[in-house]
Design a protein around this motif. Sequence first.
Motif, PDB file in Angstrom:
ATOM      1  N   SER A 265      -8.318   7.180   7.762  1.00 34.50           N
ATOM      2  CA  SER A 265      -7.871   8.357   7.015  1.00 34.50           C
ATOM      3  C   SER A 265      -6.912   9.205   7.846  1.00 34.50           C
ATOM      4  O   SER A 265      -5.894   9.706   7.348  1.00 34.50           O
TER       5      SER A 265
ATOM      6  N   ASP B  35      -9.274   9.686   0.260  1.00 33.53           N
ATOM      7  CA  ASP B  35      -8.913   8.678  -0.735  1.00 33.53           C
ATOM      8  C   ASP B  35      -7.409   8.449  -0.678  1.00 33.53           C
ATOM      9  O   ASP B  35      -6.607   9.379  -0.846  1.00 33.53           O
ATOM     10  N   GLU B  36      -7.012   7.204  -0.439  1.00 35.21           N
ATOM     11  CA  GLU B  36      -5.588   6.883  -0.288  1.00 35.21           C
ATOM     12  C   GLU B  36      -4.801   7.162  -1.562  1.00 35.21           C
ATOM     13  O   GLU B  36      -3.599   7.454  -1.507  1.00 35.21           O
ATOM     14  N   SER B  37      -5.473   7.096  -2.714  1.00 37.56           N
ATOM     15  CA  SER B  37      -4.770   7.314  -3.981  1.00 37.56           C
ATOM     16  C   SER B  37      -4.318   8.761  -4.154  1.00 37.56           C
ATOM     17  O   SER B  37      -3.495   9.071  -5.020  1.00 37.56           O
ATOM     18  N   TRP B  38      -4.907   9.659  -3.337  1.00 39.17           N
ATOM     19  CA  TRP B  38      -4.495  11.062  -3.444  1.00 39.17           C
ATOM     20  C   TRP B  38      -3.147  11.323  -2.793  1.00 39.17           C
ATOM     21  O   TRP B  38      -2.563  12.386  -2.970  1.00 39.17           O
TER      22      TRP B  38
ATOM     23  N   SER C  80     -11.297  16.426  -0.170  1.00 37.32           N
ATOM     24  CA  SER C  80     -12.072  15.418   0.558  1.00 37.32           C
ATOM     25  C   SER C  80     -13.426  15.979   1.004  1.00 37.32           C
ATOM     26  O   SER C  80     -14.446  15.284   0.962  1.00 37.32           O
TER      27      SER C  80
ATOM     28  N   GLY D 134       0.834  10.296  -2.301  1.00 41.14           N
ATOM     29  CA  GLY D 134       1.914   9.590  -2.965  1.00 41.14           C
ATOM     30  C   GLY D 134       2.505   8.523  -2.067  1.00 41.14           C
ATOM     31  O   GLY D 134       2.221   8.432  -0.872  1.00 41.14           O
ATOM     32  N   LYS D 135       3.361   7.682  -2.612  1.00 40.06           N
ATOM     33  CA  LYS D 135       3.967   6.584  -1.866  1.00 40.06           C
ATOM     34  C   LYS D 135       5.384   6.931  -1.454  1.00 40.06           C
ATOM     35  O   LYS D 135       6.274   6.101  -1.489  1.00 40.06           O
TER      36      LYS D 135
ATOM     37  N   TYR E  13       1.915   9.927   6.264  1.00 38.37           N
ATOM     38  CA  TYR E  13       2.410  10.435   4.982  1.00 38.37           C
ATOM     39  C   TYR E  13       3.522  11.469   5.221  1.00 38.37           C
ATOM     40  O   TYR E  13       3.507  12.194   6.224  1.00 38.37           O
TER      41      TYR E  13
END
Length: 607
Positions: free
Chosen positions: A497, A532-535, A520, A537-538, A504
Amino acid sequence: MSSPFPQSVATVKIVRGYFVAVLSVLFALLVAHWPLIHLESAPASLFFCAAMVSAWFGGTGPGSLAVVLSSLAFYYSFLPPVDSFAAKPDQLARFVVFLLSAVLVGSLSVAQRKATESLRRTRDDLRDTVQRLMETNDRLTRSEAYLADAQTLSHTGSFGWDVSSGEQFWSEETYRIFEYDPTLKPTVQLALERIHPEDLPLVQQVMASVSEHGSDVDVEHRLLMPDGSIKTIRVLGHTSNDRDGKPTFLGAITDISTIKDAFEEIQSLKDQLYKENLALREEIDITRMFEEIVGSSPALQAVLSQVARVAPTDSTVLITGETGTGKELIARAIHKRSQRSSRAFVSVNCAAIPQDLIASELFGHEKGAFTGATQRRLGRFEAADGGTIFLDEIGELPAETQVALLRVLQEREFQRVGGNQSLRTNVRVVAATNRKLEAAIAEGRFREDLFYRLNVFPIEVPPLRERKEDISLLVQYFVDRYATKAGKRITSIAKRSLELLQSYTWPGNIRELQNVIERSVIVCDSENLSVDESWLGKRSTAADSPAQRLSERLASQEKEMIEAALAASEGRVSGPSGAAARLGIPQSTLDSKIKSLKINKHQFRKS
């Protein structure tokens, strides 16, 4: 104290009077017949004395009895033939003269007695009157002394003014208030010489009203004393007619300088307290990104070095940087390290206030300045007087407010909305923006002269992607903060994490990091925190991404289309001829896009 038996006393006096009458006549008869002194030839004198004594001590009744008894005794014992009540025609004239003389003597005695008693009563009444006058004078003297002391203690003097003749009377305290010698004769001109020149027309108008209409007076004005000091006095009075029917103005004059100064000081402290309370309430309501500056990266240290240099000065500071980088925190750090740290720090988000209300919010407004302005309102600049005002999103200010702000920066004064009085202000301005003001100047949406007034000392806050060294410190800070609030014990952070957080790009900067950590902590059920990685953006570092460049081009084209529609509709969004109808999209959608693309729809309206 009256006698408990007034009738008995009166009866005793009457009986005593008649007894004296009988006794005095008997005594006169015996003396007249006393052979040793040979007064047989002058009995009338003795009987006259008896009548006089009886009338004096007994009054009319006993006096009359003494006259009758004396006449009988004189007729029987001294008119021939002696010792006989037989008719004595030869002595009739002598007897009548005796009788009339006795009546006259008795009447004179009664009259003298009444006169004496009247004089005695008059003397007693006069003595009582003198005593009462002396007591009244003593009370009046004490009352005058009390009144003089009361006037001195209350700084209130009295005066009288004969309106027809102009003659005046002043009390001692009135002389003291005007600072004149009490030996001077008071006149209207003497009073007018002390009136402050600016208040002289008001006083003359009041005097004219009293002279013409006999009006009551309740007015405050100032006195300009010989030493240059100023007193504030209040005059109360009314007109009444004296015994001759002439109008006389009676008044009281009170020196309220001390009260006025105290009231103004209380009002000033009250206003200052109101301002500081207002600022404190607003500061409490603000949701701050974080309470302390956290980080040790070179980029952050460079910013803190600039803060340390500019904070002790009063120079205006312009803080720039992306959204969520902590520009307000930098502004607060400048304030806390300045000489104004003990006064208010007032924060204003210019983008969050409707454009038609921003001037009122900053500078305040007078009662009735616009619809809904039911009372006077202090603006943020007044609340921040002596402290610091932070103008966030300064690039969103409308043109007319930019002019007013420029005046504050240049002249250190402003006017409330709807007012014409210029108010001085002693406030330090710290502004911030996430926009490029140079571009706004080129587009005509921001004044160039205002930019240079604000840009005295620029500070650029770096985005979080340029402070990657600080991410781990910030994560630990936020974890401790929110775990304490949630009552949880979190001792470590998952390595994966932490690597994810450090890699990021954080387009929302510290604010986005704060939200991710708080979320979290809420869902964490162990002592080891994971994210959570989905929180996240890419997004990549942005500038090199083809998708980013395509998104920017699409946004630019969309902005041009919206601006063209707004120009055609003269800034109207809704309605049949509005921009939303021209573009074929709902009004709410267009409002959202205007806000997200930072389009100023007011610039397209025709004045």
